[in-house]
Motif scaffolding. Structure first.
Motif, PDB file in Angstrom:
ATOM      1  N   ASP A 239      -1.048   0.720   1.135  1.00 44.23           N
ATOM      2  CA  ASP A 239      -2.085   1.444   0.387  1.00 44.23           C
ATOM      3  C   ASP A 239      -3.348   0.596   0.353  1.00 44.23           C
ATOM      4  N   ASP A 240      -4.316   0.998  -0.472  1.00 40.26           N
ATOM      5  CA  ASP A 240      -5.605   0.306  -0.444  1.00 40.26           C
ATOM      6  C   ASP A 240      -5.576  -1.078  -1.072  1.00 40.26           C
ATOM      7  N   THR A 241      -4.423  -1.502  -1.600  1.00 43.87           N
ATOM      8  CA  THR A 241      -4.321  -2.866  -2.132  1.00 43.87           C
ATOM      9  C   THR A 241      -3.955  -3.867  -1.038  1.00 43.87           C
ATOM     10  N   ALA A 242      -3.583  -3.396   0.143  1.00 42.66           N
ATOM     11  CA  ALA A 242      -3.135  -4.289   1.213  1.00 42.66           C
ATOM     12  C   ALA A 242      -4.309  -5.064   1.809  1.00 42.66           C
ATOM     13  N   ASN A 243      -4.019  -6.273   2.240  1.00 38.99           N
ATOM     14  CA  ASN A 243      -5.015  -7.112   2.904  1.00 38.99           C
ATOM     15  C   ASN A 243      -5.067  -6.730   4.378  1.00 38.99           C
ATOM     16  N   PRO A 244      -6.186  -6.209   4.871  1.00 40.15           N
ATOM     17  CA  PRO A 244      -6.252  -5.749   6.262  1.00 40.15           C
ATOM     18  C   PRO A 244      -5.984  -6.857   7.273  1.00 40.15           C
ATOM     19  N   GLY A 245      -6.351  -8.087   6.928  1.00 36.28           N
ATOM     20  CA  GLY A 245      -6.076  -9.212   7.822  1.00 36.28           C
ATOM     21  C   GLY A 245      -4.594  -9.459   7.961  1.00 36.28           C
ATOM     22  N   ASN A 268      -2.317   5.665   3.256  1.00 38.68           N
ATOM     23  CA  ASN A 268      -3.029   6.761   2.598  1.00 38.68           C
ATOM     24  C   ASN A 268      -4.487   6.403   2.340  1.00 38.68           C
ATOM     25  N   SER A 269      -4.949   5.300   2.920  1.00 45.22           N
ATOM     26  CA  SER A 269      -6.310   4.824   2.693  1.00 45.22           C
ATOM     27  C   SER A 269      -7.103   4.827   3.993  1.00 45.22           C
ATOM     28  N   ALA A 270      -8.118   5.689   4.062  1.00 49.37           N
ATOM     29  CA  ALA A 270      -8.986   5.719   5.243  1.00 49.37           C
ATOM     30  C   ALA A 270      -9.771   4.422   5.375  1.00 49.37           C
ATOM     31  N   VAL A 271     -10.108   3.833   4.231  1.00 51.83           N
ATOM     32  CA  VAL A 271     -10.851   2.565   4.243  1.00 51.83           C
ATOM     33  C   VAL A 271     -10.001   1.467   4.866  1.00 51.83           C
ATOM     34  N   LEU A 272      -8.731   1.378   4.445  1.00 52.51           N
ATOM     35  CA  LEU A 272      -7.836   0.371   5.021  1.00 52.51           C
ATOM     36  C   LEU A 272      -7.630   0.632   6.508  1.00 52.51           C
TER      37      LEU A 272
END
Length: 434
Positions: A239-245, A268-272
């Motif tokens: 989800d959006d709490t995940a670190n993309p790196g 579920n996060s387009a930003v992520l």
């Protein structure tokens, strides 16, 4: 790495069974080894590995093991020993005991559990050498009590006969004393049917090339096998709490295995999704195995955007991945809803390599969606069970008529008479004594 919706992503992936030419090659190799033994084994080693050996050179001598220890870093020996302790401790908890249960009528029912006598472990030596796979195969077999464990691994190609020293050290640390420098389909055939130099085994374990996988399928039935392993897979549910790196690094950790490896993010996060897409590209540029990982990401990688984590769980269960990482705010809340996954990694610090190398659970895990019905390698893979039945006279007299009824309904009068003769004899004896 493309971003798609769950509706637009094809969840099906063809299981790799090899081309007709590959299958025919494997059948020929297996047949030749079965008929000719060492002669064919040495011939194929020269032809396929470009290494000329004599039968006396097949087995790895003690001196080569000692030289291997001198060739590796002390820090590697320390790390492999620490990993072995963790792996052994985890698998010790899987041990089963034989059991017997006396019934009120004097009968005894039970189950006898014994280890397999001899197990063969294949360790690949192609695109990468995997000392960790040595531990993951050997230690569960040892915990199960297997008395004979033999390891085969390809010789150095292009005329050399030296095996990767890290594999040899890992094998020695795991307690393997019987090792052979032979690889490919010819090694699988030698383990299955035996040659003058290599005694046959009861089971073959370990991953390898498509030729190894096809050979394991070819000899199955003559021996048992662990599985027919496909390319590595990872799915990250985030989800959006995940670190993309972190997410990108973990996806690439599997993509670098093989051009056919699969690395998928479900979020579920387009930003992520966009951040991970950018991170994958950035990290790929500096990855030593960039070409392999890039081909994997291009062919079998994806970022699947879902409407909710609930929908994401549905996607995960349909994919049935080998490795699943859950990087959401409360990962423990979702673990119980995962029905199909070989190994489940919870939280941002449970990166897949933690399981590959060190934590303790086995890293030989079902691929190609087979996590729907199969499990990681464990102690149960190296045992066999025998049922134990001691029927008392009282039990036979009480239940014999029912047994006869069932036998006759199946048209097996001989079965029925085997019981009837006893009922008649014992009934007569009781009547005479009465």
């Amino acid at each position: 790495m493309k971003i798609v919706s769950a509706r637009d992503f094809d969840l099906k992936r063809e299981v790799e069974y090899g081309t007709p030419e590959q299958n025919e090659t494997v059948r020929r190799i297996v047949s030749d080894i079965r008929r000719e033994g060492d002669a064919a084994l040495l011939r194929y080693t020269e032809q396929l590995d470009r290494t000329t050996l004599t039968a006396a050179q097949l087995r790895v001598p003690q001196e080569e093991l000692q030289a291997a220890y001198a060739a590796v870093e002390p820090s590697f020996v320390t790390a492999i020993r620490q990993a072995a302790v963790n792996i052994r401790a985890f698998h010790e908890k899987q041990k089963r005991n034989s059991w017997m249960d006396w019934q009120p009528d004097g009968s005894l029912l039970g189950q006898i559990i014994r280890p397999l006598k001899r197990v063969g472990v294949y360790v690949p030596g192609g695109k990468a050498a995997y000392p960790s796979s040595v531990l993951m195969n050997v230690i569960p077999a040892q915990v199960a009590g297997v008395p004979e464990i033999v390891l085969v691994t390809p010789p150095a190609t292009n005329g050399g006969e030296g095996i990767n020293p890290y594999i040899l050290v890992a094998a020695a640390e795991a307690g393997v004393s019987e090792m052979y420098r032979v690889g490919g389909a010819q090694a699988i055939a030698a383990l299955a049917y035996g040659t003058e130099s290599i005694a046959p085994v009861d089971k073959i374990c370990g991953p390898g090339s498509i030729y190894v996988a096809l050979a394991k399928r070819e000899v199955y039935g003559a021996v048992d096998i662990d599985s027919i392993a496909g390319p590595s897979e990872i799915v990250v549910l985030a989800d959006d709490t995940a670190n993309p790196g972190y997410v990108a690094a973990d996806l690439l950790s599997q993509a670098e295995h093989d051009e056919m490896a699969s690395a998928i993010l479900v979020t579920n996060s387009a930003v992520l999704a966009e951040a991970v897409q950018a991170e994958v590209k950035r990290q790929l540029d500096v990855l030593p195995r960039r070409d392999i990982a890039a081909a994997s990401v291009e062919q079998y990688g994806a970022i699947i955007v879902v409407d909710s984590i609930d929908e994401g769980i549905d996607v995960v269960n349909r994919l049935a991945p080998e490795h699943l990482e859950i990087m959401v705010q409360e990962p423990m809340a979702y673990a119980g809803r995962i029905e199909n996954a070989g190994a489940i990694f919870l939280g941002p610090y449970s990166s897949e390599p933690v399981g590959d190398y060190f934590a303790g659970p086995n890293h030989i895990i079902p691929t190609n969606g087979t996590a729907r019905f199969s499990s990681p390698v464990d102690v149960d893979d190296f045992i066999k069970k025998s049922s134990l039945i001691y029927y008392s006279k009282e039990a036979l007299l009480q239940n014999g008529a029912a047994i006869i009824e069932l036998a006759r309904h199946e048209g097996l009068e001989g079965h029925a008479r085997a019981i009837a003769v006893r009922l008649e004899q014992e009934g007569k004896a009781e009547s005479d004594n009465g």
